[in-house]
Scaffold this active site. Sequence first.
Site, mmCIF file in Angstrom:
data_model
loop_
_atom_site.group_PDB
_atom_site.id
_atom_site.type_symbol
_atom_site.label_atom_id
_atom_site.label_comp_id
_atom_site.label_asym_id
_atom_site.label_seq_id
_atom_site.Cartn_x
_atom_site.Cartn_y
_atom_site.Cartn_z
ATOM 1 N N ARG A 162 0.819 -1.232 0.000
ATOM 2 C CA ARG A 162 0.000 0.000 0.000
ATOM 3 C C ARG A 162 0.849 1.277 0.000
ATOM 4 N NH1 ARG A 162 -3.096 -3.472 -0.686
ATOM 5 N NH2 ARG A 162 -5.228 -3.671 0.071
ATOM 6 N N SER A 238 -10.525 -0.128 3.551
ATOM 7 C CA SER A 238 -9.774 -0.366 4.803
ATOM 8 C C SER A 238 -9.236 0.971 5.311
ATOM 9 C CB SER A 238 -8.571 -1.274 4.561
ATOM 10 O OG SER A 238 -8.976 -2.515 4.060
ATOM 11 N N GLU A 334 -4.413 3.841 6.607
ATOM 12 C CA GLU A 334 -4.127 3.632 5.189
ATOM 13 C C GLU A 334 -4.711 4.774 4.366
ATOM 14 O OE1 GLU A 334 -4.984 1.684 1.183
ATOM 15 O OE2 GLU A 334 -6.375 1.138 2.763
HETATM 16 P P1 FAD Z 1 -8.185 9.261 -4.515
HETATM 17 O O1 FAD Z 1 -8.884 8.908 -3.261
HETATM 18 O O2 FAD Z 1 -8.789 10.310 -5.365
HETATM 19 O O3 FAD Z 1 -6.670 9.640 -4.170
HETATM 20 C C1 FAD Z 1 -5.890 8.814 -3.336
HETATM 21 C C2 FAD Z 1 -4.499 9.429 -3.207
HETATM 22 O O4 FAD Z 1 -3.830 9.372 -4.464
HETATM 23 C C3 FAD Z 1 -4.505 10.895 -2.819
HETATM 24 O O5 FAD Z 1 -3.372 11.156 -2.012
HETATM 25 C C4 FAD Z 1 -4.391 11.628 -4.148
HETATM 26 O O6 FAD Z 1 -3.798 12.904 -4.008
HETATM 27 C C5 FAD Z 1 -3.495 10.684 -4.928
HETATM 28 N N1 FAD Z 1 -3.776 10.697 -6.378
HETATM 29 C C6 FAD Z 1 -4.921 10.305 -6.983
HETATM 30 N N2 FAD Z 1 -4.794 10.404 -8.312
HETATM 31 C C7 FAD Z 1 -3.543 10.867 -8.558
HETATM 32 C C8 FAD Z 1 -2.823 11.190 -9.750
HETATM 33 N N3 FAD Z 1 -3.364 11.050 -10.950
HETATM 34 N N4 FAD Z 1 -1.557 11.652 -9.625
HETATM 35 C C9 FAD Z 1 -0.987 11.790 -8.391
HETATM 36 N N5 FAD Z 1 -1.628 11.511 -7.231
HETATM 37 C C10 FAD Z 1 -2.886 11.046 -7.315
HETATM 38 N N6 FAD Z 1 -7.763 -0.335 -2.097
HETATM 39 C C11 FAD Z 1 -7.029 -1.455 -2.272
HETATM 40 O O7 FAD Z 1 -5.818 -1.388 -2.488
HETATM 41 N N7 FAD Z 1 -7.609 -2.691 -2.252
HETATM 42 C C12 FAD Z 1 -8.931 -2.854 -2.045
HETATM 43 O O8 FAD Z 1 -9.418 -3.977 -2.036
HETATM 44 C C13 FAD Z 1 -9.728 -1.688 -1.849
HETATM 45 N N8 FAD Z 1 -11.060 -1.797 -1.608
HETATM 46 C C14 FAD Z 1 -11.801 -0.690 -1.411
HETATM 47 C C15 FAD Z 1 -13.187 -0.839 -1.179
HETATM 48 C C16 FAD Z 1 -13.993 0.269 -0.982
HETATM 49 C C17 FAD Z 1 -15.457 0.085 -0.766
HETATM 50 C C18 FAD Z 1 -13.410 1.559 -1.025
HETATM 51 C C19 FAD Z 1 -14.275 2.779 -0.871
HETATM 52 C C20 FAD Z 1 -12.049 1.724 -1.246
HETATM 53 C C21 FAD Z 1 -11.229 0.598 -1.427
HETATM 54 N N9 FAD Z 1 -9.852 0.705 -1.636
HETATM 55 C C22 FAD Z 1 -9.099 -0.430 -1.871
HETATM 56 C C23 FAD Z 1 -9.177 2.030 -1.585
HETATM 57 C C24 FAD Z 1 -9.239 2.822 -2.903
HETATM 58 O O9 FAD Z 1 -10.252 2.340 -3.732
HETATM 59 C C25 FAD Z 1 -7.906 2.762 -3.658
HETATM 60 O O10 FAD Z 1 -6.877 3.277 -2.860
HETATM 61 C C26 FAD Z 1 -7.965 3.554 -4.974
HETATM 62 O O11 FAD Z 1 -6.811 3.307 -5.736
HETATM 63 C C27 FAD Z 1 -8.101 5.056 -4.778
HETATM 64 O O12 FAD Z 1 -8.326 5.635 -6.053
HETATM 65 P P2 FAD Z 1 -8.941 7.075 -6.217
HETATM 66 O O13 FAD Z 1 -8.862 7.441 -7.662
HETATM 67 O O14 FAD Z 1 -10.310 7.131 -5.622
HETATM 68 O O15 FAD Z 1 -7.928 7.941 -5.373
HETATM 69 N N1 EPU Z 2 -11.178 -10.264 10.138
HETATM 70 C C1 EPU Z 2 -11.823 -10.327 11.366
HETATM 71 N N2 EPU Z 2 -12.764 -9.383 11.637
HETATM 72 C C2 EPU Z 2 -13.099 -8.417 10.743
HETATM 73 C C3 EPU Z 2 -12.426 -8.336 9.506
HETATM 74 C C4 EPU Z 2 -11.463 -9.295 9.232
HETATM 75 O O1 EPU Z 2 -11.552 -11.196 12.185
HETATM 76 O O2 EPU Z 2 -13.988 -7.610 11.074
HETATM 77 C C5 EPU Z 2 -10.200 -11.306 9.809
HETATM 78 C C6 EPU Z 2 -10.757 -12.256 8.759
HETATM 79 O O3 EPU Z 2 -11.512 -13.279 9.322
HETATM 80 C C7 EPU Z 2 -9.510 -12.775 8.107
HETATM 81 C C8 EPU Z 2 -8.553 -11.593 8.193
HETATM 82 O O4 EPU Z 2 -9.060 -10.723 9.211
HETATM 83 O O5 EPU Z 2 -8.979 -13.838 8.830
HETATM 84 C C9 EPU Z 2 -8.395 -10.839 6.869
HETATM 85 O O6 EPU Z 2 -9.664 -10.336 6.463
HETATM 86 P P1 EPU Z 2 -10.035 -10.039 4.918
HETATM 87 O O7 EPU Z 2 -9.725 -11.236 4.096
HETATM 88 O O8 EPU Z 2 -11.425 -9.515 4.894
HETATM 89 O O9 EPU Z 2 -9.020 -8.955 4.443
HETATM 90 P P2 EPU Z 2 -8.370 -7.687 5.163
HETATM 91 O O10 EPU Z 2 -6.995 -8.055 5.596
HETATM 92 O O11 EPU Z 2 -9.285 -7.173 6.225
HETATM 93 C C10 EPU Z 2 -7.232 -6.799 3.022
HETATM 94 C C11 EPU Z 2 -7.080 -5.483 2.336
HETATM 95 C C12 EPU Z 2 -8.313 -5.176 1.504
HETATM 96 C C13 EPU Z 2 -8.500 -6.264 0.460
HETATM 97 C C14 EPU Z 2 -8.646 -7.600 1.191
HETATM 98 C C15 EPU Z 2 -8.739 -8.779 0.238
HETATM 99 C C16 EPU Z 2 -5.597 -4.096 3.656
HETATM 100 C C17 EPU Z 2 -5.485 -2.952 4.589
HETATM 101 N N3 EPU Z 2 -6.846 -4.436 3.294
HETATM 102 O O12 EPU Z 2 -8.302 -6.673 3.955
HETATM 103 O O13 EPU Z 2 -8.098 -3.937 0.829
HETATM 104 O O14 EPU Z 2 -9.624 -6.038 -0.340
HETATM 105 O O15 EPU Z 2 -7.507 -7.816 2.049
HETATM 106 O O16 EPU Z 2 -7.488 -9.056 -0.297
HETATM 107 O O17 EPU Z 2 -4.594 -4.662 3.241
HETATM 108 C C18 EPU Z 2 -8.342 -1.558 1.044
HETATM 109 O O18 EPU Z 2 -7.115 -1.472 0.954
HETATM 110 O O19 EPU Z 2 -9.087 -0.565 1.144
HETATM 111 C C19 EPU Z 2 -8.978 -2.886 1.047
HETATM 112 C C20 EPU Z 2 -10.290 -3.062 1.195
#
Ligand code: FAD
Ligand code: EPU
Length: 338
Positions: A162, A238, A334
């Site tokens: 990340r 997250s 994060e």
């Molecule tokens: P923004 O929120 O608009 O920006 C994020 C940061 O990047 C800011 O600091 C911004 O200044 C910078 N930035 C954005 N665009 C540019 C650019 N073009 N040039 C330079 N800097 C820039 N993330 C994961 O990694 N894995 C997941 O599974 C995941 N699941 C998610 C689920 C949900 C429901 C939500 C709401 C978010 C989740 N995220 C996850 C986090 C998020 O979606 C990612 O970090 C995504 O890449 C952010 O993109 P954005 O365009 O919305 O960035």
């Molecule tokens: N868990 C709990 N309680 C909870 C949530 C999770 O006990 O409320 C336990 C689960 O049972 C499991 C472990 O934690 O054993 C991991 O949970 P999960 O697989 O849901 O993934 P996560 O570690 O919570 C990460 C990423 C997610 C990504 C998922 C799937 C980070 C910070 N988050 O979540 O990314 O989608 O794995 O790969 O690394 C994001 O970055 O915004 C994001 C959603």
Amino acid sequence: MIQQKNLKSLNTFGIEAFAKQFIDLKSFEEASVFFKSEDLSDQNILILGGGSNLLLTQDFNGLVIQNLLKDIAVIEENEDSITLKVGAGENWHEFVMYCVNNGYAGVENLSLIPGNVGASPMQNIGAYGVEVKDLISEVETINIEDGSKVLFSNEDCQFDYRSSIFKTKLKNQYFISAVTFRLSKKPAFKIEYGAIKSQLVNMGITDDQLSLKVVSEAVITIRKSKLPDPKEIGNSGSFFKNPIVSDATFEKLKKKYKDMPAYQLPKGGYKLAAGWLIEKTGWKGYTEGEYGVHKKQALVLVNYGNASGLEIYDLSERILQSVKQKFDVQLEREVNII
Ligand code: FAD
Ligand code: EPU
């Protein structure tokens, strides 16, 4: 340039905050000319993609620059692979669907992540055993100081969990304009992640029926079952990173908490599950006013209506302290705090 722009609809937390100035840039040329002609050295700036990884804790006293650069171009193609240059303003999930539908493998496990392509290297987005760093060959940027084009190789980006150089040393110095991905035409499915395997079984998919489409569908189903849809409940995914601890700390905790999930890292140490730590400190499902901790995923903080960014930040601080007190583990946010 727009003055006093309300950012509520431009961040997935749905927080109301006003930007003093706001501009959107739609092409490389427009962006390059803009950065060449504007002296932003004394300006507070925020580059905005889809707003899905930010918490706005106050009005933004500066310039918000929204990146709307679109386009998907084929750079190179042979029978094994394809290299695509993708505009930073393309929606991430739409890009994933484009790849899945065309048989380009690599990004399918990253289905349904909100936001735009430009932020994907910034954060090194990841899910279900895949990180975007494994697919990126180059990042095209514009130097905010002088409008010049600067290319970063995969190595230059200093990707980490990340994190990248754009989030650390070079924060706010480069406007990411496009990302180049090298994708395979011969899929190597990554389905070891427990939840994917069992979801495929639920869907009645056997190994010989695997395709990019079914893997993507499995990921989408899992995500929908635990992560809130920002259109319904404000959130930024997250809120904290999964903490990395030393072998010694892990051994000590494991003795006390036998069911604690943890992943051993190849370079040493363990990654703990922040969601589990937060759940065990009693915060899961906690609600106060219009905000709280998601009922199905303790790692996700939510805005049910009109919470302020400061209220959510304050809640995150209390969670940090509880986890520190109970487990002596320091969580790190994060989400980008603005
Ligand atoms: P923004 O929120 O608009 O920006 C994020 C940061 O990047 C800011 O600091 C911004 O200044 C910078 N930035 C954005 N665009 C540019 C650019 N073009 N040039 C330079 N800097 C820039 N993330 C994961 O990694 N894995 C997941 O599974 C995941 N699941 C998610 C689920 C949900 C429901 C939500 C709401 C978010 C989740 N995220 C996850 C986090 C998020 O979606 C990612 O970090 C995504 O890449 C952010 O993109 P954005 O365009 O919305 O960035
Ligand atoms: N868990 C709990 N309680 C909870 C949530 C999770 O006990 O409320 C336990 C689960 O049972 C499991 C472990 O934690 O054993 C991991 O949970 P999960 O697989 O849901 O993934 P996560 O570690 O919570 C990460 C990423 C997610 C990504 C998922 C799937 C980070 C910070 N988050 O979540 O990314 O989608 O794995 O790969 O690394 C994001 O970055 O915004 C994001 C959603």
